[in-house]
Design a protein around this motif. Structure first.
Motif, PDB file in Angstrom:
ATOM      1  N   SER A 141       0.831  -1.205   0.000  1.00  0.00           N
ATOM      2  CA  SER A 141       0.000   0.000   0.000  1.00  0.00           C
ATOM      3  C   SER A 141       0.867   1.258   0.000  1.00  0.00           C
ATOM      4  O   SER A 141       0.584   2.219  -0.718  1.00  0.00           O
ATOM      5  N   LEU A 142       1.925   1.247   0.794  1.00  0.00           N
ATOM      6  CA  LEU A 142       2.819   2.408   0.841  1.00  0.00           C
ATOM      7  C   LEU A 142       3.570   2.590  -0.475  1.00  0.00           C
ATOM      8  O   LEU A 142       3.817   3.729  -0.903  1.00  0.00           O
ATOM      9  N   GLN A 143       3.928   1.470  -1.111  1.00  0.00           N
ATOM     10  CA  GLN A 143       4.617   1.578  -2.399  1.00  0.00           C
ATOM     11  C   GLN A 143       3.698   2.204  -3.461  1.00  0.00           C
ATOM     12  O   GLN A 143       4.142   3.034  -4.265  1.00  0.00           O
ATOM     13  N   GLU A 144       2.412   1.801  -3.446  1.00  0.00           N
ATOM     14  CA  GLU A 144       1.453   2.416  -4.364  1.00  0.00           C
ATOM     15  C   GLU A 144       1.261   3.891  -4.041  1.00  0.00           C
ATOM     16  O   GLU A 144       1.138   4.726  -4.934  1.00  0.00           O
ATOM     17  N   LYS A 145       1.243   4.185  -2.747  1.00  0.00           N
ATOM     18  CA  LYS A 145       1.100   5.574  -2.309  1.00  0.00           C
ATOM     19  C   LYS A 145       2.286   6.401  -2.780  1.00  0.00           C
ATOM     20  O   LYS A 145       2.131   7.560  -3.178  1.00  0.00           O
ATOM     21  N   LEU A 146       3.465   5.822  -2.743  1.00  0.00           N
ATOM     22  CA  LEU A 146       4.660   6.519  -3.203  1.00  0.00           C
ATOM     23  C   LEU A 146       4.559   6.840  -4.692  1.00  0.00           C
ATOM     24  O   LEU A 146       4.874   7.948  -5.131  1.00  0.00           O
ATOM     25  N   LYS A 147       4.098   5.854  -5.492  1.00  0.00           N
ATOM     26  CA  LYS A 147       3.939   6.094  -6.927  1.00  0.00           C
ATOM     27  C   LYS A 147       2.926   7.209  -7.183  1.00  0.00           C
ATOM     28  O   LYS A 147       3.135   8.071  -8.034  1.00  0.00           O
ATOM     29  N   HIS A 148       1.819   7.174  -6.413  1.00  0.00           N
ATOM     30  CA  HIS A 148       0.792   8.202  -6.582  1.00  0.00           C
ATOM     31  C   HIS A 148       1.325   9.578  -6.215  1.00  0.00           C
ATOM     32  O   HIS A 148       1.046  10.575  -6.892  1.00  0.00           O
ATOM     33  N   ASN A 149       2.110   9.642  -5.156  1.00  0.00           N
ATOM     34  CA  ASN A 149       2.686  10.923  -4.735  1.00  0.00           C
ATOM     35  C   ASN A 149       3.672  11.460  -5.766  1.00  0.00           C
ATOM     36  O   ASN A 149       3.760  12.673  -5.982  1.00  0.00           O
ATOM     37  N   GLU A 150       4.437  10.574  -6.372  1.00  0.00           N
ATOM     38  CA  GLU A 150       5.376  11.016  -7.405  1.00  0.00           C
ATOM     39  C   GLU A 150       4.615  11.576  -8.613  1.00  0.00           C
ATOM     40  O   GLU A 150       5.052  12.550  -9.234  1.00  0.00           O
ATOM     41  N   LYS A 151       3.450  10.949  -8.917  1.00  0.00           N
ATOM     42  CA  LYS A 151       2.626  11.464 -10.011  1.00  0.00           C
ATOM     43  C   LYS A 151       2.063  12.837  -9.652  1.00  0.00           C
ATOM     44  O   LYS A 151       2.059  13.758 -10.485  1.00  0.00           O
ATOM     45  N   ILE A 218       7.283  12.216   0.296  1.00  0.00           N
ATOM     46  CA  ILE A 218       7.893  11.119  -0.460  1.00  0.00           C
ATOM     47  C   ILE A 218       9.125  10.583   0.254  1.00  0.00           C
ATOM     48  O   ILE A 218       9.353   9.371   0.329  1.00  0.00           O
ATOM     49  N   SER A 219       9.944  11.506   0.796  1.00  0.00           N
ATOM     50  CA  SER A 219      11.154  11.089   1.518  1.00  0.00           C
ATOM     51  C   SER A 219      10.796  10.234   2.727  1.00  0.00           C
ATOM     52  O   SER A 219      11.404   9.199   2.977  1.00  0.00           O
ATOM     53  N   ALA A 220       9.764  10.688   3.481  1.00  0.00           N
ATOM     54  CA  ALA A 220       9.351   9.928   4.657  1.00  0.00           C
ATOM     55  C   ALA A 220       8.839   8.550   4.262  1.00  0.00           C
ATOM     56  O   ALA A 220       9.152   7.543   4.902  1.00  0.00           O
ATOM     57  N   LEU A 221       8.054   8.509   3.185  1.00  0.00           N
ATOM     58  CA  LEU A 221       7.544   7.221   2.714  1.00  0.00           C
ATOM     59  C   LEU A 221       8.683   6.307   2.269  1.00  0.00           C
ATOM     60  O   LEU A 221       8.687   5.112   2.548  1.00  0.00           O
ATOM     61  N   SER A 222       9.665   6.903   1.569  1.00  0.00           N
ATOM     62  CA  SER A 222      10.800   6.118   1.085  1.00  0.00           C
ATOM     63  C   SER A 222      11.587   5.525   2.251  1.00  0.00           C
ATOM     64  O   SER A 222      11.960   4.347   2.239  1.00  0.00           O
ATOM     65  N   HIS A 223      11.826   6.355   3.283  1.00  0.00           N
ATOM     66  CA  HIS A 223      12.554   5.867   4.459  1.00  0.00           C
ATOM     67  C   HIS A 223      11.763   4.767   5.167  1.00  0.00           C
ATOM     68  O   HIS A 223      12.340   3.762   5.608  1.00  0.00           O
ATOM     69  N   THR A 224      10.450   4.990   5.295  1.00  0.00           N
ATOM     70  CA  THR A 224       9.615   3.982   5.959  1.00  0.00           C
ATOM     71  C   THR A 224       9.647   2.670   5.191  1.00  0.00           C
ATOM     72  O   THR A 224       9.793   1.593   5.780  1.00  0.00           O
ATOM     73  N   ILE A 225       9.523   2.767   3.880  1.00  0.00           N
ATOM     74  CA  ILE A 225       9.546   1.558   3.052  1.00  0.00           C
ATOM     75  C   ILE A 225      10.896   0.854   3.151  1.00  0.00           C
ATOM     76  O   ILE A 225      10.981  -0.370   3.291  1.00  0.00           O
ATOM     77  N   LYS A 226      11.985   1.658   3.109  1.00  0.00           N
ATOM     78  CA  LYS A 226      13.332   1.065   3.213  1.00  0.00           C
ATOM     79  C   LYS A 226      13.510   0.356   4.549  1.00  0.00           C
ATOM     80  O   LYS A 226      14.027  -0.763   4.617  1.00  0.00           O
ATOM     81  N   ASP A 227      13.063   1.037   5.650  1.00  0.00           N
ATOM     82  CA  ASP A 227      13.198   0.429   6.974  1.00  0.00           C
ATOM     83  C   ASP A 227      12.380  -0.847   7.071  1.00  0.00           C
ATOM     84  O   ASP A 227      12.814  -1.833   7.670  1.00  0.00           O
ATOM     85  N   SER A 246       6.614  -0.400  13.859  1.00  0.00           N
ATOM     86  CA  SER A 246       6.527  -0.259  12.397  1.00  0.00           C
ATOM     87  C   SER A 246       5.096   0.035  11.950  1.00  0.00           C
ATOM     88  O   SER A 246       4.864   0.858  11.076  1.00  0.00           O
ATOM     89  N   MET A 247       4.130  -0.643  12.577  1.00  0.00           N
ATOM     90  CA  MET A 247       2.748  -0.395  12.196  1.00  0.00           C
ATOM     91  C   MET A 247       2.303   1.005  12.586  1.00  0.00           C
ATOM     92  O   MET A 247       1.490   1.628  11.904  1.00  0.00           O
ATOM     93  N   GLU A 248       2.852   1.512  13.698  1.00  0.00           N
ATOM     94  CA  GLU A 248       2.564   2.912  14.068  1.00  0.00           C
ATOM     95  C   GLU A 248       3.093   3.847  12.993  1.00  0.00           C
ATOM     96  O   GLU A 248       2.439   4.832  12.629  1.00  0.00           O
ATOM     97  N   ARG A 249       4.300   3.545  12.494  1.00  0.00           N
ATOM     98  CA  ARG A 249       4.859   4.374  11.415  1.00  0.00           C
ATOM     99  C   ARG A 249       4.009   4.283  10.153  1.00  0.00           C
ATOM    100  O   ARG A 249       3.835   5.270   9.436  1.00  0.00           O
ATOM    101  N   VAL A 250       3.462   3.101   9.884  1.00  0.00           N
ATOM    102  CA  VAL A 250       2.588   2.950   8.719  1.00  0.00           C
ATOM    103  C   VAL A 250       1.356   3.829   8.870  1.00  0.00           C
ATOM    104  O   VAL A 250       0.941   4.523   7.939  1.00  0.00           O
ATOM    105  N   GLN A 251       0.762   3.820  10.084  1.00  0.00           N
ATOM    106  CA  GLN A 251      -0.429   4.636  10.307  1.00  0.00           C
ATOM    107  C   GLN A 251      -0.112   6.119  10.201  1.00  0.00           C
ATOM    108  O   GLN A 251      -0.894   6.892   9.669  1.00  0.00           O
TER     109      GLN A 251
END
Length: 463
Positions: A141-151, A218-227, A246-251
């Protein structure tokens, strides 16, 4: 040291590992800070454990216990850092189960302890499989969100470029109009351009802040995804220990995406609308004043506006216009720049150059995208010379040169007439509760509509 539990090194007051332990005359040891706080509350110097009165206001430090606690903490930290987190810190047993209530790995001794009574347990491997599946879903879900944010970021960048282009075009139009005035009006021209520049900078700054916000997002999402990707590679116990955080960070990361703000474009009518009339007040000279100014940010891509924003022409090919939220994308319509929410208003529209037209008023909140515009909150008259389209609005069969629109907001009336013959066409009666905007729809090859200046309107009234 492995055979010792944390209870041996725990302060009887705070139940934490001793910090600067002091020994009382009764041989009990307590953290120095805990003892001082206990004495301050009780207002008596007694032992927190046995209540025996202490003879010393400053009990000596228990160096032996202090050294043991430091050694214990050091050993425990080394155990954790060395990757041996599969051992229970309380019982030194292997962590084999996962407590569903506390969401922590436990050993068999923990399972039978009072702390975990009536709790539900699962094998470590089973819990890992379940939570990994949950985290993997969140990760996708976060990866899709990242793509949407880049768009969205790309759309924001296009908006910044359009604002710049729009500002440059508006400046050119302003200069064209000012060229018609005398030299002593240059100061007024400069003041108007300055206001435009300020708005341009304000709008560009607003979008730059949106871009910065998007970059941070986007940076925050990227870091979260990487972690999270790193966490997925960790050992089962490490994974389960870090899973709640981690789930708190997702929320936290699952916040609404930044949106393109409404009204982000240059408010062109502020500078071009009735510009000669505004200058006329300072010049004490005669200029034309148009009661309604068209808003180019709402114009369909088939429409071309005049430089003074008082006339519109239909073209068969789409103009390269920015598709902002305020713009029509199905009907070839355009709205007036200023809305009405009280009083009486009147304007004349020249329609003789258009075989198909619709004029009237609509609510400012009416849907402009898609085919739903004419479904509600539209009061209009229409004419289709060749009967090619099923046009909305009250039908006018005769060919007209002009149409007069008269709005009485407070009485809930919109009336239409032919100002040339002074013939009444139609009147709508209702109750208005929202801001109303003039709207115009023209269609057909070389069709055009023009809002007549106030000076011509007054002349027509006096005939």
């Amino acid at each position: 040291m492995d055979s010792l539990s944390t209870e041996v090194f725990s302060c009887p007051v705070c139940c934490e590992i001793f910090k600067t332990p002091v020994v009382l005359s009764c041989s009990h040891s307590v953290c120095k800070v805990c003892l001082q706080q206990f004495w301050r509350i009780k207002k008596t110097q007694e032992c927190p454990v046995c209540r025996r009165r202490s003879s010393k206001e400053e009990p000596p430090c228990n160096l032996v216990l202090k050294n043991l606690c430091e050694s214990f903490l050091k050993e425990r930290n080394e155990v954790c850092s060395s990757g041996s987190q599969e051992i229970c810190s309380l019982h030194r047993e292997k962590l084999k189960l996962f407590c569903l209530e506390d969401k922590q790995p436990v050993c068999l001794v923990c399972r039978d302890s009072q702390k975990h009574i009536n709790h539900t347990f699962r094998p470590i491997s089973e819990a890992v499989s379940s939570y990994k599946e949950e985290l993997n879903t969140a990760l996708k879900s976060l990866q899709e969100k990242l793509k949407h944010n880049e768009k969205l970021k790309g759309e924001f960048e296009k908006t910044v470029q359009h604002i710049k282009s729009q500002a440059e075009h508006t400046e050119h139009q302003i200069k064209q109009q000012f060229e018609k005035l005398h030299q002593f009006l240059r100061d007024e021209e400069e003041a108007t351009i300055t206001a435009l520049r300020e708005e341009e900078e304000q709008k560009k700054q607003m979008m730059k802040e949106k871009l910065e916000e998007m970059n941070r997002h986007i940076s925050a999402l990227s870091h979260t995804i990487k972690d999270m990707e790193e966490m997925m590679k960790a050992s089962d116990v490490c994974f389960l220990k870090e899973f709640p955080v981690s789930m708190e960070r997702v929320q936290i990361s699952s916040q609404p995406d930044p949106q393109t703000p409404s009204g982000a474009l240059i408010h062109v009518p502020r500078y071009l609308g009735n510009l000669p009339f505004r200058v006329w007040r300072k010049m004490q000279d005669i200029v034309q004043n148009t009661p309604v100014i068209l808003d180019p940010n709402t114009a369909h891509q088939y429409l071309v506006l005049s430089d003074d924003l008082t006339s519109v022409k239909w073209r068969g090919n789409k103009q390269p216009l920015y598709d902002n939220t305020e713009r029509f994308d199905f009907y070839s319509c355009i709205l007036g720049a200023e809305g009405f929410n009280s009083g009486t208003h009147c304007w004349d529209v020249e329609v003789k150059e258009s075989p198909g037209w619709t004029v009237g008023v609509t609510t400012a909140s009416n849907q402009r995208k898609g085919r739903d515009f004419f479904n509600t909150n539209v009061w209009s008259v229409q004419h289709d010379k060749y009967q090619l389209l099923k046009c909305p609005g009250f039908p006018v069969k005769q060919d007209l040169e002009k149409v007069r629109v008269k709005l009485n907001y407070d009485k809930g009336m919109v009336s239409f007439s032919d100002p040339v013959t002074n013939t009444h066409l139609h009147t709508f009666k209702t109750t208005f509760t929202q801001t109303l905007l003039p709207f115009f729809w023209c269609y057909g090859t070389n069709s055009s509509l023009r809002i007549l200046p106030l000076i011509l309107f007054v002349a027509a009234e006096n005939r």
